[in-house]
Design an enzyme around this catalytic site. Sequence first.
Site, PDB file in Angstrom:
ATOM      1  N   LYS A  98       0.811  -1.236   0.000  1.00 43.85           N
ATOM      2  CA  LYS A  98       0.000   0.000   0.000  1.00 43.85           C
ATOM      3  C   LYS A  98       0.832   1.268   0.000  1.00 43.85           C
ATOM      4  CE  LYS A  98       0.327  -2.222   3.999  1.00 43.85           C
ATOM      5  NZ  LYS A  98      -0.316  -2.969   5.050  1.00 43.85           N
ATOM      6  N   ILE A 129     -11.546  -7.460   1.633  1.00 43.26           N
ATOM      7  CA  ILE A 129     -12.742  -6.782   1.099  1.00 43.26           C
ATOM      8  C   ILE A 129     -12.459  -6.348  -0.353  1.00 43.26           C
ATOM      9  CG2 ILE A 129     -14.383  -4.878   1.381  1.00 43.26           C
ATOM     10  CD1 ILE A 129     -13.581  -4.679   4.306  1.00 43.26           C
ATOM     11  N   ASP A 194      -0.627   3.793   7.773  1.00 48.01           N
ATOM     12  CA  ASP A 194      -1.061   2.668   6.935  1.00 48.01           C
ATOM     13  C   ASP A 194      -2.473   2.903   6.361  1.00 48.01           C
ATOM     14  OD1 ASP A 194      -0.787  -0.442   6.251  1.00 48.01           O
ATOM     15  OD2 ASP A 194      -2.722  -0.124   7.222  1.00 48.01           O
ATOM     16  N   LYS A 198      -3.947   3.572   2.312  1.00 54.02           N
ATOM     17  CA  LYS A 198      -5.095   2.862   1.737  1.00 54.02           C
ATOM     18  C   LYS A 198      -6.163   3.840   1.241  1.00 54.02           C
ATOM     19  CE  LYS A 198      -4.078  -1.125   4.611  1.00 54.02           C
ATOM     20  NZ  LYS A 198      -4.237  -1.725   5.946  1.00 54.02           N
TER      21      LYS A 198
END
Length: 393
Positions: A98, A129, A194, A198
């Site tokens: 990411k 997901i 993090d 995303k």
Amino acid sequence: MENKIINLGIFGFGVVGQGLYEVLNRTKGINARIKKICIKDPNKSRPIDSSYFTTDKNEILEDPTIDVVVELINDTEAAFEIVSTALRNGKAVVSASKRMIAENLPALYQLQAENKVPFLYEASSCASIPIIRNLEEYYDNDLLNAVEGICNGSTNYILTKIFEENLSFATALQQAQDLGFAETDPTLDIEGYDPKFKIVILLLHAFGTFVKPEEVFNFGIHHLNDFDIQFARQRNCTVKLIAQCRRQNGSVSAYVLPHLIREHNLLYDVYNEYNGILLESAFTDKQFFVGKGAGGTATGSAVLSDISALLYNYRYEYKKIKQNNQPSFTNDVKLKIYLRYKTPDQVDLAEFFNISEKYESSEWRYVVGTINLQKLREAGWLKNKDVNILVLE
Ligand code: HSE
């Protein structure tokens, strides 16, 4: 690539690499096999045959029989180098990195276009997901208003353990590390970097706007204390670390901030390493996606799903970039926050538009009020460990 077995060259055999290996082995009928895995340290003991491994990246990048490069390493610069070389060499690439993706989105978009090869990265955002493919395929730019949710498994695990089991922050963090949820440097999780990477990726697929990670404000759960926990509990709320991007008046804003979440909110019941994403669109109100957001097999299964999508020649079309009517990025939005501090000199209350609640005790003080996101981003006072914020719904 239909009807053929695809040969995979994998970079990295950490939590996600091993998760992919396991998922691949347990999935019958997938036309993909691992040809080589490039690792850094050949002396580490590993659970599979040593003939799989190499330390020479060119054994993958220069091997014409390898169709797909799977990049699952920790080093951002090395990951970008691997991905760009593979794309230039005409190989399809799947990645879960990411940070590397968020920091290089314009270049990666360009490389795919120039070399006419697909680059898929579903596992990079919310692991299991399938949110990127949904944003790409299902949601029309004009109808989607917001993408909001829990995009970091480790902090959600920590918050769950604190609120549901009264565990200390340190113990819960240790567990998240032991379970393979946390980043090698866990400050990336707990300070909200993090989930920021995303949301930068999701923002591009939701609205077609390229945003640099440094433009997006992130503040994590590293200042949360017992007083804040009690404040939340007294209001029948919990705390969740929320990443959000929202379109308003032709612009889009984004942030990662801890929120006070009421029981009626669908995100309230997202526990442990699960992630949850709420999409808001013009005619459907809210839609809710939930699934494991961290861990080897959850992330490995998203990587595998990308590999099998390549078998059907799937690629991101980036329609919203091409439509050329994407919203511009702004931090000029108002937020209602709880601000906790110890002494008045630690904060600057003059930066608030208004203050609706004030509390003082010998130990802690707090205010509830409205402030501009840009002001929060510039606020040096948030560096003080005695100061914390929570966004109110
Ligand atoms: N450290 C990340 C998390 C791993 O906790 O969500 C999955 O991206």
